[in-house]
Design a protein around this motif. Structure first.
Motif, PDB file in Angstrom:
ATOM      1  N   GLY A 105       0.825  -1.217   0.000  1.00 53.76           N
ATOM      2  CA  GLY A 105       0.000   0.000   0.000  1.00 53.76           C
ATOM      3  C   GLY A 105       0.851   1.254   0.000  1.00 53.76           C
ATOM      4  O   GLY A 105       0.583   2.215  -0.732  1.00 53.76           O
ATOM      5  N   ALA A 106       1.907   1.236   0.817  1.00 51.94           N
ATOM      6  CA  ALA A 106       2.789   2.410   0.904  1.00 51.94           C
ATOM      7  C   ALA A 106       3.477   2.665  -0.429  1.00 51.94           C
ATOM      8  O   ALA A 106       3.651   3.814  -0.849  1.00 51.94           O
ATOM      9  CB  ALA A 106       3.823   2.202   2.014  1.00 51.94           C
ATOM     10  N   VAL A 107       3.853   1.586  -1.121  1.00 52.35           N
ATOM     11  CA  VAL A 107       4.494   1.739  -2.427  1.00 52.35           C
ATOM     12  C   VAL A 107       3.511   2.352  -3.430  1.00 52.35           C
ATOM     13  O   VAL A 107       3.874   3.232  -4.218  1.00 52.35           O
ATOM     14  CB  VAL A 107       5.041   0.382  -2.930  1.00 52.35           C
ATOM     15  CG1 VAL A 107       5.387   0.448  -4.421  1.00 52.35           C
ATOM     16  CG2 VAL A 107       6.262  -0.038  -2.124  1.00 52.35           C
ATOM     17  N   ALA A 108       2.260   1.929  -3.375  1.00 55.99           N
ATOM     18  CA  ALA A 108       1.245   2.506  -4.280  1.00 55.99           C
ATOM     19  C   ALA A 108       1.151   4.016  -4.069  1.00 55.99           C
ATOM     20  O   ALA A 108       1.105   4.801  -5.019  1.00 55.99           O
ATOM     21  CB  ALA A 108      -0.110   1.844  -4.035  1.00 55.99           C
ATOM     22  N   ARG A 109       1.158   4.427  -2.805  1.00 52.52           N
ATOM     23  CA  ARG A 109       1.078   5.858  -2.506  1.00 52.52           C
ATOM     24  C   ARG A 109       2.275   6.617  -3.071  1.00 52.52           C
ATOM     25  O   ARG A 109       2.137   7.659  -3.697  1.00 52.52           O
ATOM     26  CB  ARG A 109       0.979   6.056  -0.982  1.00 52.52           C
ATOM     27  CG  ARG A 109       0.926   7.519  -0.590  1.00 52.52           C
ATOM     28  CD  ARG A 109       0.494   7.675   0.846  1.00 52.52           C
ATOM     29  NE  ARG A 109       0.523   9.078   1.255  1.00 52.52           N
ATOM     30  CZ  ARG A 109       0.123   9.515   2.447  1.00 52.52           C
ATOM     31  NH1 ARG A 109      -0.337   8.658   3.331  1.00 52.52           N
ATOM     32  NH2 ARG A 109       0.188  10.796   2.743  1.00 52.52           N
ATOM     33  N   VAL A 110       3.458   6.061  -2.847  1.00 57.45           N
ATOM     34  CA  VAL A 110       4.685   6.688  -3.333  1.00 57.45           C
ATOM     35  C   VAL A 110       4.657   6.814  -4.860  1.00 57.45           C
ATOM     36  O   VAL A 110       5.060   7.831  -5.428  1.00 57.45           O
ATOM     37  CB  VAL A 110       5.910   5.855  -2.864  1.00 57.45           C
ATOM     38  CG1 VAL A 110       7.119   6.156  -3.716  1.00 57.45           C
ATOM     39  CG2 VAL A 110       6.195   6.107  -1.395  1.00 57.45           C
ATOM     40  N   ILE A 111       4.171   5.777  -5.514  1.00 59.17           N
ATOM     41  CA  ILE A 111       4.095   5.792  -6.989  1.00 59.17           C
ATOM     42  C   ILE A 111       3.229   6.960  -7.451  1.00 59.17           C
ATOM     43  O   ILE A 111       3.593   7.709  -8.361  1.00 59.17           O
ATOM     44  CB  ILE A 111       3.540   4.434  -7.499  1.00 59.17           C
ATOM     45  CG1 ILE A 111       4.614   3.353  -7.373  1.00 59.17           C
ATOM     46  CG2 ILE A 111       3.034   4.543  -8.943  1.00 59.17           C
ATOM     47  CD1 ILE A 111       4.135   1.943  -7.689  1.00 59.17           C
ATOM     48  N   LYS A 112       2.110   7.153  -6.781  1.00 54.86           N
ATOM     49  CA  LYS A 112       1.234   8.260  -7.180  1.00 54.86           C
ATOM     50  C   LYS A 112       1.841   9.612  -6.781  1.00 54.86           C
ATOM     51  O   LYS A 112       1.744  10.589  -7.521  1.00 54.86           O
ATOM     52  CB  LYS A 112      -0.152   8.084  -6.556  1.00 54.86           C
ATOM     53  CG  LYS A 112      -1.181   9.008  -7.180  1.00 54.86           C
ATOM     54  CD  LYS A 112      -2.593   8.549  -6.944  1.00 54.86           C
ATOM     55  CE  LYS A 112      -3.592   9.501  -7.596  1.00 54.86           C
ATOM     56  NZ  LYS A 112      -4.980   9.037  -7.430  1.00 54.86           N
ATOM     57  N   VAL A 125      14.121   6.109  -4.653  1.00 53.56           N
ATOM     58  CA  VAL A 125      14.439   5.855  -6.066  1.00 53.56           C
ATOM     59  C   VAL A 125      13.477   6.628  -6.977  1.00 53.56           C
ATOM     60  O   VAL A 125      13.898   7.258  -7.952  1.00 53.56           O
ATOM     61  CB  VAL A 125      14.404   4.337  -6.369  1.00 53.56           C
ATOM     62  CG1 VAL A 125      14.479   4.089  -7.873  1.00 53.56           C
ATOM     63  CG2 VAL A 125      15.556   3.640  -5.658  1.00 53.56           C
ATOM     64  N   LEU A 126      12.189   6.621  -6.668  1.00 47.67           N
ATOM     65  CA  LEU A 126      11.236   7.344  -7.521  1.00 47.67           C
ATOM     66  C   LEU A 126      11.423   8.852  -7.398  1.00 47.67           C
ATOM     67  O   LEU A 126      11.262   9.592  -8.371  1.00 47.67           O
ATOM     68  CB  LEU A 126       9.795   6.948  -7.192  1.00 47.67           C
ATOM     69  CG  LEU A 126       9.403   5.506  -7.531  1.00 47.67           C
ATOM     70  CD1 LEU A 126       7.893   5.321  -7.396  1.00 47.67           C
ATOM     71  CD2 LEU A 126       9.858   5.105  -8.929  1.00 47.67           C
TER      72      LEU A 126
END
Lengths: 240, 240
Positions: free
Chosen positions: A17-24, A154-155
């Protein structure tokens, strides 16, 4: 380039879930997950407003599937003490070096970035599928970052959102002439308040340095001169 | 420079634990927390091998206490669409710009970075205590990062400063307290010269930003106050 974030066998749904947030947060969208743990309510809660990224993610059975159509595949690792003659980890870039490399190539297409499982990281055979290995410079005392934090760094480095914020709303800096007029005004003011002659030159230089470092905008110069004028009037008032 | 991470009224102990881990990952150590929620088992679990950072953290009652002895105070915000005439958010840097600025100064001392509460971020009056405002360039679609992820990105960017800490013999920057006394002096001065009441707050904020950017040394603060005193005497003289 388009960035595809690939999680390899993540164990904790909070991390997904945290990765999804970071992606957005960083204006990306592609999320592939190889053999994830259950993705349930916790993941949704942590994804917060990035639930769309989570619900659109591709769940696949192998890294080969996940990296399909990529032009570059980068694998991340937290082990930076690896000797350079280990070809497995060569080339070995920091996120910034990877960005520069990608920019220099000027290619378009998909840049896939692999993040390993929380407990093991990417294994030898997984790293062998990568074109480059990326390592975030961390302390040797505790180099291993949490999965979603590594994705964030990284993002942050690779995403094109870069710089957009800081430059969009900045005001025009004051011209050299406007600043010079301000300095002259200050000099006159020092005379008017009877500032000691022998200290004046040094003080003016100090003020020049201070205001130089401050990178004044045109509006700020006007406000500062307004204060001086107001003080001058006050002095004049009480004089008359 | 030494980096002090300051969390202002964090609500979730997981975030506190995650921040401790990030701090250790990037070779930092100072963690101050203003009025935290309970710090319990969850925080410990998330901190993982950074339990030492967590157990050594300073819990304080106010931001003023947290920023003590800092030479630069930076406040973070996720709001990057703020118009330039809002002095509250000037100067407005990306983490990279802040790093370059700090590097260029070559100063030593404590750089405090404030992170607001999960739900509100730093409030107006909290941002007013900062010398500079930092904003991570994120997507306008979903600019708000999770607290610990924001810390990760900022420390990733700034921690490099530490390695290049070959600081030359530079002059000591003014303390927060000395700068505060200068601001109070300026405020009194504006009263004394009859500066318009409705313009005062905005002007004070502008001056705070200007002097914040200028990274005043202790000596410079003294000189500036000397000018004010001299002007005050002049006003007094002609009155009598």
């Amino acid at each position: 380039m388009e960035i595809r974030t690939i999680l390899v066998e993540p164990k904790l749904e909070e991390n997904i879930g945290a990765v999804a947030r970071v992606i957005k947060n960083f204006g990306c969208s592609e999320l592939y997950i190889v053999k994830p743990a259950n993705i349930g309510e916790k993941a949704k809660a942590v994804a917060s407003h990035a639930y769309d990224v989570l619900s659109r993610c591709e769940i696949v059975d192998s890294i080969e599937e996940a990296i399909k159509n990529s032009v570059i595949v980068a694998g991340t690792t937290s082990k930076h003490g690896i000797s350079a003659n280990k070809h497995l980890r060569m080339p070995f870039f920091s996120p910034r070096q990877l960005k520069e490399k990608v920019k220099a190539l000027g290619k378009s297409g998909i840049l896939s970035i692999l993040f390993g499982s929380e407990d093991t990281g990417l294994k030898r055979e997984e790293l062998m599928l990568c074109d480059v290995v990326v390592c975030i410079p961390t302390s040797t005392e505790y180099p291993v970052m949490n999965l979603s934090h590594a994705v964030a760094v990284v993002l942050y480095e690779l995403s094109e959102v870069e710089g957009a914020a800081a430059t969009s709303e900045t005001e025009k800096l004051a011209s050299v002439e406007a600043k010079e007029r301000l300095f002259m005004h200050v000099k006159t003011f020092l005379d008017e308040i009877g500032y000691k002659e022998h200290k004046k030159e040094k003080t003016m230089l100090m003020l020049r340095r201070i205001l130089g470092r401050a990178e004044l905008t045109g509006r700020e110069v006007q406000t500062l001169r307004g204060i001086l004028r107001k003080a001058e009037w006050k002095i004049g008032d009480v004089k008359n």
